[in-house]
Design a protein around this motif. Structure first.
Motif: not given
Length: 269
Positions: A144-148, A241-257
């Motif tokens: 969310t912060r990155l999109r903002t 694009h929506m499918e890829m966004r969902a993957v990115v969101k999960e990777v960020l949640r588990t690996e970085f944040a």
């Protein structure tokens, strides 16, 4: 003519050579990186049209901007606009995503000493709060912060240009990971290679809504830019694009944040 935003990924840095080099903070460009800047400078067709040159405050992006797009043609809009002021405008909005040491910038005092009058660092805070990517920070690697942050960068570009339909060219030099958020296009992103952008790759965009009313100031790649790099290939659909966004969101949640989804946090250009 509409505003044109030329987005550029920085030239090769020492950290791009191998994963072990990710331990180096705010690394230099390699010899190949400097050559890539020279190549981009010789191939970029719109030097005389650029009005603003903007970069992330990390050293590799500032050097890429300086070596690829300056000095300006004295008669160009960019030269007239920056006369008496630094040619490169640096903003933390464009800093990279991850918390690897290589993706942390240098203290603003060091940047001022290194770049002097070549870079406008007025948007880089003296207290260096932009170097804090911890939980709760507006700079954290949280979806969310990155999109903002990307939205705020785009709306700032639109303000600088005077509107989405003005004949203004802006060059923006930033990072491979953040470029996916800036364009809201995650095509080419993979876990093994953190971006679909090559070093010094340049793609050109217009604002998707030329009325200037889009609150998020989304960008749309120009047909010429797409054809140059992808030929007749068909772009991803919105559902892809929506499918890829969902993957990115999960990777960020588990690996970085690995904390709960954040609320939107205001950051400044």
């Amino acid at each position: 003519m509409p505003t044109t935003i030329h987005l550029v990924r920085h030239a090769q840095g020492i950290h791009n050579l191998c994963p072990e080099n990710h331990k180096y903070r705010d690394p230099d460009l390699t010899e190949l990186g400097h050559q890539q800047c020279a190549n981009l400078k010789s191939l970029f067709p719109d030097h005389g049209k650029v009005r603003y040159l903007i970069a992330s405050p990390l050293r590799r992006t500032i050097y890429t901007a300086l070596e690829s797009f300056t000095p300006f043609d004295p008669s160009s809009p960019a030269a007239q606009k920056t006369k008496g002021s630094p040619p490169v405008i640096a903003t933390p909005l464009l800093q990279e995503v991850s918390t690897n040491p290589c993706d942390y910038g240098s203290e603003v005092s060091k940047l001022r000493q290194e770049f002097g009058e070549k870079a406008d660092l007025s948007r880089v805070t003296d207290d260096d709060d932009w170097l804090n990517k911890d939980k709760g920070s507006p700079w954290a690697p949280d979806y969310t912060r990155l999109r903002t942050r990307a939205m705020q960068a785009r709306t700032w570009f639109r303000e600088l240009s005077g509107g989405a339909d003005t004949d203004v060219h802006i060059v923006v030099v930033t990072h491979g990971g953040f470029l996916h958020f800036l364009t809201d296009d995650f095509d080419g992103l993979s876990e093994t290679y953190g971006t679909g952008w090559n070093n010094t790759e340049c793609r050109s965009y217009h604002f998707a809504d030329l009325t200037g009313k889009d609150p998020e100031a989304h960008l749309k790649e120009t047909n010429a830019s797409w054809r140059k790099r992808r030929g007749s290939q068909i772009p991803l659909t919105e559902s892809e694009h929506m499918e890829m966004r969902a993957v990115v969101k999960e990777v960020l949640r588990t690996e970085f944040a690995p904390w709960n989804e954040s609320d939107e946090v205001a950051v400044e250009a």
